[in-house]
Write a protein that holds these residues in place. Structure first.
Motif, PDB file in Angstrom:
ATOM      1  N   ALA A 155       0.830  -1.205   0.000  1.00 21.80           N
ATOM      2  CA  ALA A 155       0.000   0.000   0.000  1.00 21.80           C
ATOM      3  C   ALA A 155       0.866   1.257   0.000  1.00 21.80           C
ATOM      4  O   ALA A 155       0.586   2.227  -0.719  1.00 21.80           O
ATOM      5  CB  ALA A 155      -0.937  -0.012   1.207  1.00 21.80           C
ATOM      6  N   GLU A 156       1.928   1.256   0.792  1.00 22.71           N
ATOM      7  CA  GLU A 156       2.822   2.414   0.835  1.00 22.71           C
ATOM      8  C   GLU A 156       3.539   2.633  -0.492  1.00 22.71           C
ATOM      9  O   GLU A 156       3.830   3.767  -0.876  1.00 22.71           O
ATOM     10  CB  GLU A 156       3.833   2.230   1.966  1.00 22.71           C
ATOM     11  N   ALA A 157       3.805   1.551  -1.220  1.00 20.39           N
ATOM     12  CA  ALA A 157       4.446   1.653  -2.532  1.00 20.39           C
ATOM     13  C   ALA A 157       3.455   2.046  -3.621  1.00 20.39           C
ATOM     14  O   ALA A 157       3.854   2.270  -4.764  1.00 20.39           O
ATOM     15  CB  ALA A 157       5.116   0.334  -2.890  1.00 20.39           C
ATOM     16  N   ASP A 158       2.188   2.134  -3.275  1.00 22.89           N
ATOM     17  CA  ASP A 158       1.117   2.541  -4.189  1.00 22.89           C
ATOM     18  C   ASP A 158       0.936   1.566  -5.354  1.00 22.89           C
ATOM     19  O   ASP A 158       0.679   1.968  -6.479  1.00 22.89           O
ATOM     20  CB  ASP A 158       1.344   3.959  -4.712  1.00 22.89           C
ATOM     21  N   PHE A 159       1.066   0.273  -5.068  1.00 25.62           N
ATOM     22  CA  PHE A 159       0.703  -0.739  -6.041  1.00 25.62           C
ATOM     23  C   PHE A 159      -0.815  -0.897  -6.092  1.00 25.62           C
ATOM     24  O   PHE A 159      -1.497  -0.733  -5.067  1.00 25.62           O
ATOM     25  CB  PHE A 159       1.278  -2.102  -5.654  1.00 25.62           C
ATOM     26  N   ALA A 160      -1.356  -1.245  -7.259  1.00 31.50           N
ATOM     27  CA  ALA A 160      -2.651  -1.916  -7.271  1.00 31.50           C
ATOM     28  C   ALA A 160      -2.410  -3.301  -6.682  1.00 31.50           C
ATOM     29  O   ALA A 160      -1.327  -3.875  -6.845  1.00 31.50           O
ATOM     30  CB  ALA A 160      -3.193  -2.019  -8.690  1.00 31.50           C
ATOM     31  N   MET A 161      -3.388  -3.840  -5.972  1.00 34.93           N
ATOM     32  CA  MET A 161      -3.190  -5.092  -5.246  1.00 34.93           C
ATOM     33  C   MET A 161      -4.305  -6.076  -5.559  1.00 34.93           C
ATOM     34  O   MET A 161      -5.485  -5.730  -5.474  1.00 34.93           O
ATOM     35  CB  MET A 161      -3.157  -4.828  -3.742  1.00 34.93           C
ATOM     36  N   ALA A 162      -3.933  -7.293  -5.928  1.00 35.03           N
ATOM     37  CA  ALA A 162      -4.893  -8.369  -6.149  1.00 35.03           C
ATOM     38  C   ALA A 162      -4.809  -9.331  -4.976  1.00 35.03           C
ATOM     39  O   ALA A 162      -3.715  -9.782  -4.612  1.00 35.03           O
ATOM     40  CB  ALA A 162      -4.591  -9.088  -7.458  1.00 35.03           C
ATOM     41  N   PHE A 163      -5.957  -9.651  -4.387  1.00 36.18           N
ATOM     42  CA  PHE A 163      -5.986 -10.504  -3.199  1.00 36.18           C
ATOM     43  C   PHE A 163      -6.720 -11.809  -3.496  1.00 36.18           C
ATOM     44  O   PHE A 163      -7.875 -11.807  -3.933  1.00 36.18           O
ATOM     45  CB  PHE A 163      -6.688  -9.801  -2.041  1.00 36.18           C
ATOM     46  N   TYR A 164      -6.025 -12.922  -3.226  1.00 42.73           N
ATOM     47  CA  TYR A 164      -6.630 -14.256  -3.304  1.00 42.73           C
ATOM     48  C   TYR A 164      -7.068 -14.686  -1.911  1.00 42.73           C
ATOM     49  O   TYR A 164      -6.514 -14.259  -0.910  1.00 42.73           O
ATOM     50  CB  TYR A 164      -5.617 -15.264  -3.832  1.00 42.73           C
ATOM     51  N   ASN A 165      -8.056 -15.582  -1.863  1.00 39.93           N
ATOM     52  CA  ASN A 165      -8.519 -16.193  -0.609  1.00 39.93           C
ATOM     53  C   ASN A 165      -8.777 -15.160   0.487  1.00 39.93           C
ATOM     54  O   ASN A 165      -8.225 -15.252   1.594  1.00 39.93           O
ATOM     55  CB  ASN A 165      -7.492 -17.224  -0.116  1.00 39.93           C
ATOM     56  N   PRO A 166      -9.617 -14.171   0.214  1.00 42.14           N
ATOM     57  CA  PRO A 166      -9.777 -13.091   1.192  1.00 42.14           C
ATOM     58  C   PRO A 166     -10.482 -13.506   2.478  1.00 42.14           C
ATOM     59  O   PRO A 166     -10.119 -13.021   3.558  1.00 42.14           O
ATOM     60  CB  PRO A 166     -10.597 -12.047   0.430  1.00 42.14           C
ATOM     61  N   ARG A 167     -11.466 -14.401   2.366  1.00 36.38           N
ATOM     62  CA  ARG A 167     -12.290 -14.659   3.555  1.00 36.38           C
ATOM     63  C   ARG A 167     -12.941 -16.022   3.436  1.00 36.38           C
ATOM     64  O   ARG A 167     -13.480 -16.383   2.393  1.00 36.38           O
ATOM     65  CB  ARG A 167     -13.366 -13.574   3.678  1.00 36.38           C
ATOM     66  N   SER A 168     -12.918 -16.781   4.519  1.00 32.20           N
ATOM     67  CA  SER A 168     -13.582 -18.079   4.552  1.00 32.20           C
ATOM     68  C   SER A 168     -14.266 -18.258   5.894  1.00 32.20           C
ATOM     69  O   SER A 168     -14.058 -17.473   6.826  1.00 32.20           O
ATOM     70  CB  SER A 168     -12.563 -19.209   4.339  1.00 32.20           C
ATOM     71  N   ARG A 169     -15.052 -19.307   6.013  1.00 34.70           N
ATOM     72  CA  ARG A 169     -15.724 -19.585   7.288  1.00 34.70           C
ATOM     73  C   ARG A 169     -14.705 -19.864   8.393  1.00 34.70           C
ATOM     74  O   ARG A 169     -14.927 -19.541   9.554  1.00 34.70           O
ATOM     75  CB  ARG A 169     -16.672 -20.771   7.134  1.00 34.70           C
ATOM     76  N   ALA A 170     -13.578 -20.465   8.014  1.00 38.74           N
ATOM     77  CA  ALA A 170     -12.539 -20.759   9.009  1.00 38.74           C
ATOM     78  C   ALA A 170     -11.711 -19.528   9.350  1.00 38.74           C
ATOM     79  O   ALA A 170     -11.045 -19.489  10.388  1.00 38.74           O
ATOM     80  CB  ALA A 170     -11.629 -21.874   8.502  1.00 38.74           C
ATOM     81  N   ARG A 171     -11.744 -18.516   8.472  1.00 46.23           N
ATOM     82  CA  ARG A 171     -10.962 -17.288   8.673  1.00 46.23           C
ATOM     83  C   ARG A 171     -11.866 -16.066   8.478  1.00 46.23           C
ATOM     84  O   ARG A 171     -11.689 -15.299   7.536  1.00 46.23           O
ATOM     85  CB  ARG A 171      -9.794 -17.232   7.687  1.00 46.23           C
ATOM     86  N   PRO A 172     -12.844 -15.849   9.354  1.00 48.98           N
ATOM     87  CA  PRO A 172     -13.804 -14.768   9.133  1.00 48.98           C
ATOM     88  C   PRO A 172     -13.289 -13.377   9.456  1.00 48.98           C
ATOM     89  O   PRO A 172     -13.886 -12.384   9.026  1.00 48.98           O
ATOM     90  CB  PRO A 172     -14.960 -15.143  10.073  1.00 48.98           C
ATOM     91  N   ASP A 173     -12.187 -13.269  10.196  1.00 46.02           N
ATOM     92  CA  ASP A 173     -11.770 -11.967  10.719  1.00 46.02           C
ATOM     93  C   ASP A 173     -10.605 -11.329   9.965  1.00 46.02           C
ATOM     94  O   ASP A 173     -10.406 -10.114  10.029  1.00 46.02           O
ATOM     95  CB  ASP A 173     -11.391 -12.093  12.197  1.00 46.02           C
ATOM     96  N   GLY A 174      -9.804 -12.115   9.279  1.00 44.57           N
ATOM     97  CA  GLY A 174      -8.595 -11.590   8.652  1.00 44.57           C
ATOM     98  C   GLY A 174      -8.867 -10.508   7.626  1.00 44.57           C
ATOM     99  O   GLY A 174      -8.150  -9.495   7.570  1.00 44.57           O
ATOM    100  N   PHE A 175      -9.898 -10.702   6.802  1.00 43.34           N
ATOM    101  CA  PHE A 175     -10.166  -9.724   5.758  1.00 43.34           C
ATOM    102  C   PHE A 175     -10.624  -8.397   6.351  1.00 43.34           C
ATOM    103  O   PHE A 175     -10.304  -7.327   5.821  1.00 43.34           O
ATOM    104  CB  PHE A 175     -11.207 -10.268   4.778  1.00 43.34           C
ATOM    105  N   ALA A 176     -11.363  -8.446   7.446  1.00 40.76           N
ATOM    106  CA  ALA A 176     -11.758  -7.208   8.123  1.00 40.76           C
ATOM    107  C   ALA A 176     -10.521  -6.450   8.596  1.00 40.76           C
ATOM    108  O   ALA A 176     -10.450  -5.218   8.472  1.00 40.76           O
ATOM    109  CB  ALA A 176     -12.671  -7.529   9.312  1.00 40.76           C
ATOM    110  N   GLU A 177      -9.535  -7.173   9.129  1.00 41.73           N
ATOM    111  CA  GLU A 177      -8.297  -6.529   9.561  1.00 41.73           C
ATOM    112  C   GLU A 177      -7.550  -5.950   8.363  1.00 41.73           C
ATOM    113  O   GLU A 177      -6.974  -4.854   8.450  1.00 41.73           O
ATOM    114  CB  GLU A 177      -7.425  -7.546  10.289  1.00 41.73           C
ATOM    115  N   ALA A 178      -7.564  -6.676   7.244  1.00 47.23           N
ATOM    116  CA  ALA A 178      -6.882  -6.182   6.047  1.00 47.23           C
ATOM    117  C   ALA A 178      -7.530  -4.897   5.542  1.00 47.23           C
ATOM    118  O   ALA A 178      -6.839  -3.938   5.186  1.00 47.23           O
ATOM    119  CB  ALA A 178      -6.912  -7.246   4.955  1.00 47.23           C
ATOM    120  N   LEU A 179      -8.856  -4.860   5.510  1.00 44.56           N
ATOM    121  CA  LEU A 179      -9.559  -3.653   5.064  1.00 44.56           C
ATOM    122  C   LEU A 179      -9.245  -2.470   5.979  1.00 44.56           C
ATOM    123  O   LEU A 179      -9.027  -1.348   5.507  1.00 44.56           O
ATOM    124  CB  LEU A 179     -11.065  -3.909   5.018  1.00 44.56           C
ATOM    125  N   SER A 180      -9.222  -2.713   7.278  1.00 45.54           N
ATOM    126  CA  SER A 180      -8.928  -1.643   8.236  1.00 45.54           C
ATOM    127  C   SER A 180      -7.522  -1.096   8.014  1.00 45.54           C
ATOM    128  O   SER A 180      -7.313   0.132   8.001  1.00 45.54           O
ATOM    129  CB  SER A 180      -9.071  -2.180   9.663  1.00 45.54           C
TER     130      SER A 180
END
Length: 249
Positions: A155-180
């Motif tokens: 983000a600091e380097a100002d890349f466009a970023m493509a994200f794989y596997n953003p959110r699953s039932r086993a990992r419900p919280d990680g994507f919220a942290e990433a967005l924040s």
């Protein structure tokens, strides 16, 4: 050795997005190996054995494929998208490096496929039109602290970023942290694309901003692209066009 092993990408979903090279390899195969939903995308036929397994059995799956090839089978290991992008090519080579020394004499090839990030970008316009990076948000094979570090630096380097596997039932919280985290670095107005199940009957595209994005907009079938500061949206009748200019100011 008479057998061979090919590691192939099936593309994002539609059969029309599978390369002719991959189709030809599948037509010659005696065995297809992979995660069960991907194996089931290969049509059954006489003389073909399909070996589906759980998603977390990559190394065991790779070892099985290598041994079958060593025994004379013509084996295709399948992945969704491209096999070299968070998929089976690396797993096969990891098993090859640490496994039976005779496996190193096998005829092994990798056949590329259309990756989810390229399919999603094309559907939306050209959000990856300038410098970009690709990050897997699953912490199954790497610690979350490493993901956070890479998110911050990208983000600091100002890349466009493509994200794989953003959110699953086993990992419900990680994507919220990433967005924040991304809101803190990029601000709330940065454009974000949610591209789900591209090229299938369930395809959906949604363009919004980091300020409006919520974790529930993504699941494991969603490819997320966050634009750079230069990424623009062309509004028009129907689906808007999202793109990043090739030049940077």
């Amino acid at each position: 050795m008479s057998g061979w092993l090919t590691i192939a990408g099936l593309g994002p979903g539609a059969e029309s997005m599978m390369t002719p090279e991959v189709s030809a390899a599948l037509a010659e195969a005696t065995d297809v190996v992979g995660y069960l939903p991907y194996v089931e995308r290969v049509a059954p036929r006489p003389g073909l054995v399909r070996h589906g397994s759980d998603n977390r059995e990559e190394i065991r799956r790779a070892e099985h494929a290598l041994q079958m090839a060593a025994d004379g089978h013509r084996v295709v290991v399948v992945s969704s998208g491209d096999p070299g992008v968070f998929a089976m090519a690396s797993a096969v080579f990891e098993a090859l490096e640490s496994g039976d020394p005779d496996w190193k004499h096998l005829d092994i090839s990798v056949l590329p496929g259309i990756s989810a990030m390229l399919a999603a970008s094309a559907r939306a316009g050209a959000p990856l039109g300038h410098d970009f990076c690709c990050i897997n948000l699953s912490d199954n094979l790497k610690p979350w602290l490493l993901i956070e570090k890479r998110l911050c630096l990208a983000a600091e380097a100002d890349f466009a970023m493509a994200f794989y596997n953003p959110r699953s039932r086993a990992r419900p919280d990680g994507f919220a942290e990433a967005l924040s985290l991304l809101r803190e670095v990029c601000g709330p107005d940065r454009l974000i694309l949610f591209a789900r199940a591209v090229s299938t009957d369930e395809e959906s595209l949604r363009v919004t901003t980091l300020g409006e994005a919520t974790p529930e907009m993504a699941d494991m079938r969603t490819l997320v692209i966050v634009g750079s500061s230069q990424t623009r949206l062309i509004k028009r009748e129907g689906q808007p066009l999202l793109y990043t200019p090739r030049s940077a100011s």
